[in-house]
Structure formats: C-alpha cells, structure tokens
Scaffold this motif. Structure first.
Motif, PDB file in Angstrom:
ATOM      1  N   ALA A 234     -10.757   0.350   8.554  1.00  0.00           N
ATOM      2  CA  ALA A 234     -10.395  -0.844   7.785  1.00  0.00           C
ATOM      3  C   ALA A 234      -8.895  -0.922   7.558  1.00  0.00           C
ATOM      4  CB  ALA A 234     -11.122  -0.831   6.443  1.00  0.00           C
ATOM      5  N   LEU A 235      -8.253   0.229   7.400  1.00  0.00           N
ATOM      6  CA  LEU A 235      -6.793   0.255   7.189  1.00  0.00           C
ATOM      7  C   LEU A 235      -6.173   1.294   8.114  1.00  0.00           C
ATOM      8  CD1 LEU A 235      -6.587   0.222   3.258  1.00  0.00           C
ATOM      9  CD2 LEU A 235      -6.323  -1.737   4.803  1.00  0.00           C
ATOM     10  N   ARG A 236      -4.999   0.959   8.650  1.00  0.00           N
ATOM     11  CA  ARG A 236      -4.297   1.909   9.520  1.00  0.00           C
ATOM     12  C   ARG A 236      -2.850   2.023   9.056  1.00  0.00           C
ATOM     13  NH1 ARG A 236      -7.282   1.752  14.654  1.00  0.00           N
ATOM     14  NH2 ARG A 236      -8.709   0.003  14.564  1.00  0.00           N
ATOM     15  N   ASP A 237      -2.507   3.171   8.543  1.00  0.00           N
ATOM     16  CA  ASP A 237      -1.117   3.474   8.159  1.00  0.00           C
ATOM     17  C   ASP A 237      -0.462   2.358   7.337  1.00  0.00           C
ATOM     18  OD1 ASP A 237      -1.240   5.907   9.507  1.00  0.00           O
ATOM     19  OD2 ASP A 237      -0.800   4.907  11.416  1.00  0.00           O
ATOM     20  N   VAL A 238      -1.144   1.914   6.340  1.00  0.00           N
ATOM     21  CA  VAL A 238      -0.606   0.833   5.511  1.00  0.00           C
ATOM     22  C   VAL A 238       0.297   1.416   4.442  1.00  0.00           C
ATOM     23  CG1 VAL A 238      -1.220  -0.937   3.822  1.00  0.00           C
ATOM     24  CG2 VAL A 238      -2.560  -0.692   5.934  1.00  0.00           C
ATOM     25  N   SER A 239       1.484   0.860   4.320  1.00  0.00           N
ATOM     26  CA  SER A 239       2.411   1.262   3.258  1.00  0.00           C
ATOM     27  C   SER A 239       2.910  -0.004   2.560  1.00  0.00           C
ATOM     28  CB  SER A 239       3.601   2.035   3.827  1.00  0.00           C
ATOM     29  OG  SER A 239       3.150   3.248   4.407  1.00  0.00           O
ATOM     30  N   ILE A 240       2.666  -0.085   1.279  1.00  0.00           N
ATOM     31  CA  ILE A 240       3.087  -1.265   0.490  1.00  0.00           C
ATOM     32  C   ILE A 240       3.557  -0.782  -0.875  1.00  0.00           C
ATOM     33  CG2 ILE A 240       2.319  -3.427  -0.588  1.00  0.00           C
ATOM     34  CD1 ILE A 240       0.063  -3.572   1.471  1.00  0.00           C
TER      35      ILE A 240
ATOM     36  N   THR B  72      -9.306   7.464   3.520  1.00  0.00           N
ATOM     37  CA  THR B  72      -9.513   8.652   4.342  1.00  0.00           C
ATOM     38  C   THR B  72      -8.221   9.459   4.437  1.00  0.00           C
ATOM     39  OG1 THR B  72     -10.942   7.209   5.634  1.00  0.00           O
ATOM     40  CG2 THR B  72     -10.514   9.386   6.534  1.00  0.00           C
ATOM     41  N   GLU B  73      -7.104   8.743   4.579  1.00  0.00           N
ATOM     42  CA  GLU B  73      -5.800   9.419   4.647  1.00  0.00           C
ATOM     43  C   GLU B  73      -4.777   8.629   3.850  1.00  0.00           C
ATOM     44  OE1 GLU B  73      -4.447  10.015   8.675  1.00  0.00           O
ATOM     45  OE2 GLU B  73      -6.462  10.586   9.334  1.00  0.00           O
ATOM     46  N   GLY B  74      -3.690   9.281   3.534  1.00  0.00           N
ATOM     47  CA  GLY B  74      -2.598   8.609   2.854  1.00  0.00           C
ATOM     48  C   GLY B  74      -2.648   8.799   1.343  1.00  0.00           C
TER      49      GLY B  74
END
Lengths: 273, 423
Positions: free
Chosen positions: A71-77, A109-111
């Motif tokens: 659903a999300l890939r390496d999102v940074s906000i 899952t990550e981040g």
C-alpha cells in the motif's frame, strides 16, 4: 497557501477548558488563540507534528495470507503544526493507509512514524491507543457516529475513556456542539441529523480532547456541495493552529490545504513543496 | 494519565461509570428502537430458561414439602408467647390460650378467614376394648369444618364437622367419640377403622369412666414415615378428658385463609399471644428429599447450560453486528479492555433483565401449574414459591452470563478497526 487565506472566526466561542489529559487547553477548542508549549521549535519554525520516514506498508504481510499488497512504498512526509496537508491520488494509492498510520491504527511494515517526536512504530497497541486519544482527532468520510448515542454523548465519547467527570464531559460536548452550530441538536440521535450535521458532530468529537493533529478521510465525501463547503470552512478553522492531514479526491476539499501531496501506487509523486 | 496504573482513582471511577453508562444507554436505545429484536431474543431466551428453572424448582420444592411431616396446612398460627408448637414432651406444662372457642369464633367470622380452630395436644393412653394392652398416643383436639384440612399431619375430614360436645361452653353436648389414628398409632394399638379405644391410665379417674371412641380412619401422618403415634379427636372432647374445658384452654389456634387478614384477626383476638404466618415452603427441605434435590439440581444444570448457550449465541451475534461501533471506539482511543468492558456489561445487563423477567414468568408458571394440577390430578398445590427463588434465579442467570461472556468478547477482540472504519 495558508498565508493568503482570510482569517475566519465565527466569534461564538470562548469557554475555558483544562486540557483533557496532559495539561492546560486553550480557551478556544476550535482554534487555539495562543500557541501551546512546544508548538515551535528552537529556531522559531513551527514544530513538526507528524513525520513519516521511508514508510512502507504491505497488507497481508502478517503471515496469514499468501498474497501481500503493497500500500505504501518509501513514503516520507512532514506535517508541521498549523499546516494543512492534503493527500490526493486515485483509489488504492495509499491515502487512507497514511491516515491510519498517522493515527496509530496500523503499524507500517517498515519505516518510522513520529507523532510529536514519539515514534509510533515501537509503541505497544495500548500506548498507541493512548497517544491517539491524546493527540489525534479523526474525521471519517462516513462520520462513524454511534447510532444509539445522542450528539452530545458521541462528542463526549473520547472523554469517557480519559476519565473526565460526567458534568465536565457534558459541558465540553455541549460547548463544542454550540461552536459547530449544533447547539439546538444536542440531544438528537445521529439518525435524526442531516449528513452535514453528522459530520459537524464528528468534527466536534475529533476536537473534544483538543488534539494536536487532525486526520480527515474524505470529510466531504458524503455531503452535497454547499454542506461540504460549510464543513470545509469549519475544518479549516479547526486546523489553523493544529496539524491537519486531509485525504480527498475532491479538488475543493484539497484547495483548503497549504500543500497537497500526490500519491500513485503507494509512492509520493509530488510532495507539494 | 489515561491508562496508567498510577492514575487518580477519581478518574478511574469516572471512566468506569462512563463505560457502564454507555452500555446502559446503548441497551436502552436498542430496547426502545428499531434494533430491539435481537435484544428481545436474548432477554426472551434467558427469561424462558429462568422461568423453566423456577417452575421446576418450585415443583421440586412442592415435592419436598409434601414429603416432610408438616403439622398443619394452616396459614397462621397463634400460640402463647414462648411456647413451642405441638410439644409432645411429657408432663411439661406450657402456657395455653384461654377462651379458645369463643375467641376462635371471632377470628372465624373475619372476612378473608376460611376457618380457624383451636388445637389442644395431650398425651393419652389408649386401650383397645378387648383390653389387649394400652399405648400412649398424642391426641390432638381440633374443630373440623367441611373442608379437608391437615392438623398434626392428619386429615380432618374423617371427623364430623363442628364440635357438638362444646355446646356453647356447657360441654354437655353430644359426644362424637371419633378418632383419626395415624398409621404408627394404629400399628401400635393394632387398631383399624371401626375399633373402639378407651382412654385409660392414671390420669383418668376410675370413678368417672370416659366413653370409648371409635376409630373412624387410619391415615398416614405426613408422608407416613413419621413414627409418632398421633390421633385427631374433637377438641371439646379432649378438653373434657384433660380438664382443659375449665377455661376452654388450647395450645394454639390455627387459622386458614388470607395471611394478612388472618394475622390481623388473630392479633385482635389474642393481642398478647404470638401470631405468626406459617411458611411451609422451606428451600432447605430440598436437601432432605432425594428426588426433589435431584430434580432441582437437574433443572439448575439444564438452566445454566441452556441459558449460557442462548446468551453466548445471541450476544456473539449482537457483537458481530456491532463491530463498527467497536472499531469507532478504538479509533477514538478506547483500549481493548475498555471495549470489552462495554461488551461484558451489556451482556450481563441483558442477562440480568432476562433473569428478572424469567422470575416473573416462572412465578406465574408455578401458579398456572398449581391451577392446572388442582383442576386435574392433584388435591392441592404441587409447586411452591419462595422468595429465595428471586436471588437464586438471578444468580443462576448471572453465572450463565459470566460463562457465556468470553464468546462475545472473543468476537469483539477479533474486530479489525481498519476493515470497519475503512468501509
């Protein structure tokens, strides 16, 4: 965007509350007339309320499912206090997943997800629930009010868990309902209210603990244009001294945001900066 | 604060009150709203189960009471203060009631009183006419009416109605000379209906022989297991025999009828005496009767199992429909234990309401059973009601609720907030 916006103030408010669980609350639950401690960083810049760092999330990755959906890939906000950030993108792009992650309803899952400098990903369910109650107000597209409780009881719902006394709960809920223009609907059940009124009740509920962050998922999705505009005005007023993340397909809704983050397939394709 | 263990107790109390309040309001809105069917089903199922339990326990209690030697079937007993009922101890003079015929007549005339009779108990030696030995028998003097009543465990209907020998206090009316023997007395005297027995012994003056009495019936006293030799006679004849005619003395007065009316009439007639209603249904008697105990135990087990199944199933289904509410609660900051508290309180409250309805239905059922039994196969009540049924039934229902609660809790705990609020 915010700089050019006219200041809105309906001038109806001004009841003094104590902050629900953590300390003094502003005299104005909808808008904070004075900045709270920690709202600005040492360099005078508004403090970062929400920070997503390289967040990836796969649904079905708990091991019970054969297939996973990313659903999300390496999102940074980053979202700062006083900033309204819009999330746009087609269905399945990850808007709601970001809102749920910011609310602590899911652990990516990550981040890393920081809420007021606290990493939610290394907290227990119970701690995330407590942080959500203290610092996050959620406004859903479909309101999600409890149908068997009156408008006042729905607004006061988060205060029950906070252990606030009944009289104070009623006082705060009634005050907030008056401020969102529903002073004459206090005892009504959700089924007796229009869509716009229900969403106002939901907004009042999201504000009752005086949260630092508001997340709104398609807040006008169930409303007609005029009602949606009213709700947007209210939300904008609410978000002025808080951090707000609004996910929507609707351009007029996103227009109230200071910047709009665009998502595609779980990736940020434009951070609106 | 919030979930910390060191939070102020006032805050904890407010939270608890709030959670219980939410549970009650939700139940109330459901009961009065359009979603009342599921709630009604749960309450109805619990109520029917508890009603069945109450009826079966009532029948068991009736069964147990019938098996115990119950001295009387009267509703109110008047006795001198500090006396014991039907004392059979030899030669112990107890205080007695005076002017018993006259005052009992006043009680009998009161509205709501079916019958009243003084009773006198004397230990008398009876001798068969053929002179084949004598036996000491507890004679109970009574004034029978035309209804079948039980005094001293024996039915009065084999005695002629009224007390003709009394003759308005002159004690010179015709003697009936009737005797209803208990089986134990008949066995000892080797007597049977139609036999004549004469009072004898040192208390009977030899120069004033007492006329013989005729055995009109031999009956089991109570359940027949009582070995006390006992016999019923007309009161005035026993008073004459024992010398209690002087002062019209009696050990006690038994009153049949509406308890409250009978009590007030009794108080008026004997203001200084002890007036008490007779509680014939003693739940502890269940433990003395094997069949009754087994029946009530079986009813208890069936009640708990059926009630638990109903509550678990319907509460589980209710929670299943309520997943969105649970998800909303989680989203606004309710931790798992608070959400489960709401479910548990709701389940137990529903069970409690069902139990209370069930008690009412059960008591109604007992009256119905008694009415049907009286009209068909039984001569009297076959089931009994006792106030302890209320806490008993509520306790059984709550135990069932507690046993059933884990299922809805598991259903609730498995709710995915993201699935529900994302819809």
């Amino acid at each position: 965007m915010a700089a050019g916006k006219p200041e809105r103030n309906n001038g109806r408010l001004c009841r003094s509350f104590d902050r629900v669980e953590t300390g003094p609350m502003s005299s104005h639950p909808l808008r904070r007339t004075t900045a709270r401690d920690g709202q600005t960083s040492t360099d005078g810049e508004p403090r970062t309320a929400v920070r997503l760092t390289d967040v990836t999330h796969e649904y079905g990755s708990s091991g019970r499912h054969d297939r996973t959906v990313t659903a999300l890939r390496d999102v940074s906000i980053d979202v700062r206090m006083g900033e309204i950030v819009g999330l746009e993108g087609p269905s399945g792009s990850g808007k709601s997943t970001i809102l749920h992650a910011v609310s602590g309803l899911l652990v990516p899952t990550e981040g890393m997800i920081e809420l007021l400098d606290t990493d939610l990903t290394d907290r227990s369910d119970r701690e995330r629930t407590r942080l959500r109650r203290r610092h996050v107000g959620i406004v859903f597209q479909r309101f999600h009010l409890l149908p068997s409780l009156s408008a006042r009881a729905n607004v006061a719902l988060p205060l029950v868990q906070a252990g606030v006394s009944r009289s104070t709960r009623r006082e705060r809920a009634e005050s907030l309902l008056e401020q969102v223009g529903l002073g004459d609907r206090i005892g009504h059940l959700p089924g007796e209210l229009s869509g716009g009124e229900r969403q106002r009740v939901a907004i009042a509920r999201a504000l009752v603990t005086d949260p630092d962050v508001i997340v709104a998922d398609e807040p006008t999705g169930e409303l007609d244009t005029a009602t949606g505009a009213d709700v947007l005005e209210l939300l904008t007023d609410v978000g002025r001294e808080r951090a707000m993340v609004v996910a929507s397909h609707d351009e007029s809704t996103l227009a109230v945001a200071d910047r709009v983050v665009t998502l595609r397939d779980g990736r940020v394709v434009d951070d609106g900066g | 604060m919030g979930d910390n263990g060191d939070e102020p107790s006032e805050r904890r109390r407010s939270r608890w009150r709030g959670l219980v309040g939410i549970s009650i309001v939700r139940l109330w809105r459901r009961a009065t709203g359009t979603q009342s069917r599921r709630l009604a089903a749960t309450v109805g199922a619990v109520a029917l189960t508890i009603a069945l339990l109450v009826v079966v326990t009532g029948v068991a209690l009736g069964l147990a009471d019938g098996g115990v030697v119950d001295d009387h079937d009267a509703d109110v007993r008047i006795a001198p203060e500090d006396s014991t009922s039907l004392s059979a101890v030899d030669d112990v003079e107890e205080p007695r009631l005076g002017a018993s015929h006259e005052r009992t007549a006043e009680i009998r005339d009161a509205d709501g009183v079916d019958h009243a009779s003084p009773t006198l108990v004397e230990l008398v030696e009876l001798e068969a006419d053929d002179g084949d030995g004598s036996e000491r028998v507890l004679l109970v003097g009574v004034v029978p009416d035309d209804e079948s009543r039980t005094v001293g465990g024996l039915p009065t209907d084999s005695l002629e109605t009224g007390d003709s020998h009394y003759a308005d206090g002159s004690y010179d009316g015709p003697r009936r000379g009737e005797l209803v023997l208990s089986t134990a007395a008949a066995d000892r005297l080797d007597a049977e209906p139609g036999d004549e027995l004469a009072p004898t012994g040192p208390t009977i003056p030899e120069d004033d022989p007492v006329p013989a009495t005729t055995v009109t019936a031999v009956e089991d006293a109570g359940d027949g297991a009582d070995e006390t030799p006992i016999a019923l006679v007309h009161l005035s004849e026993l008073q004459t025999l024992s010398g209690a005619d002087d002062g019209e003395l009696a050990d006690q007065v038994l009153v049949w009828g509406e308890t409250e009316t009978a009590e007030s009439a009794a108080d008026e007639a004997y203001p200084a005496a002890s007036v008490e209603s007779i509680d014939r249904t003693n739940p502890s008697s269940l433990f003395d009767d094997g069949l009754a105990f087994a029946t009530s135990l079986l009813a208890l087990l069936v009640g708990v199992v059926v009630c638990t199944s109903f509550v678990a199933t319907t509460a589980g289904m209710t929670v299943n429909e309520d997943r969105r509410t649970l998800a909303v609660l989680e989203s606004v900051g309710y931790p798992t234990h608070s959400r489960l508290t709401i479910i548990a309180v709701s389940t137990l409250l529903t069970t409690l309401v069902g139990a209370l309805v069930g008690v009412v239905l059960g008591v109604g059922g007992i009256y119905t059973v008694n009415a049907v039994a009286s009209a068909t196969v039984a001569t009297g009540a076959v089931a009994a009601v006792h106030p302890v049924f209320v806490p008993y039934a509520v306790a059984v229902a709550l135990v069932s609720g507690v046993v059933a609660t884990p299922y809805p809790l598991v259903v609730a705990a498995r709710t995915s907030v993201l699935e529900e609020v994302g819809r």
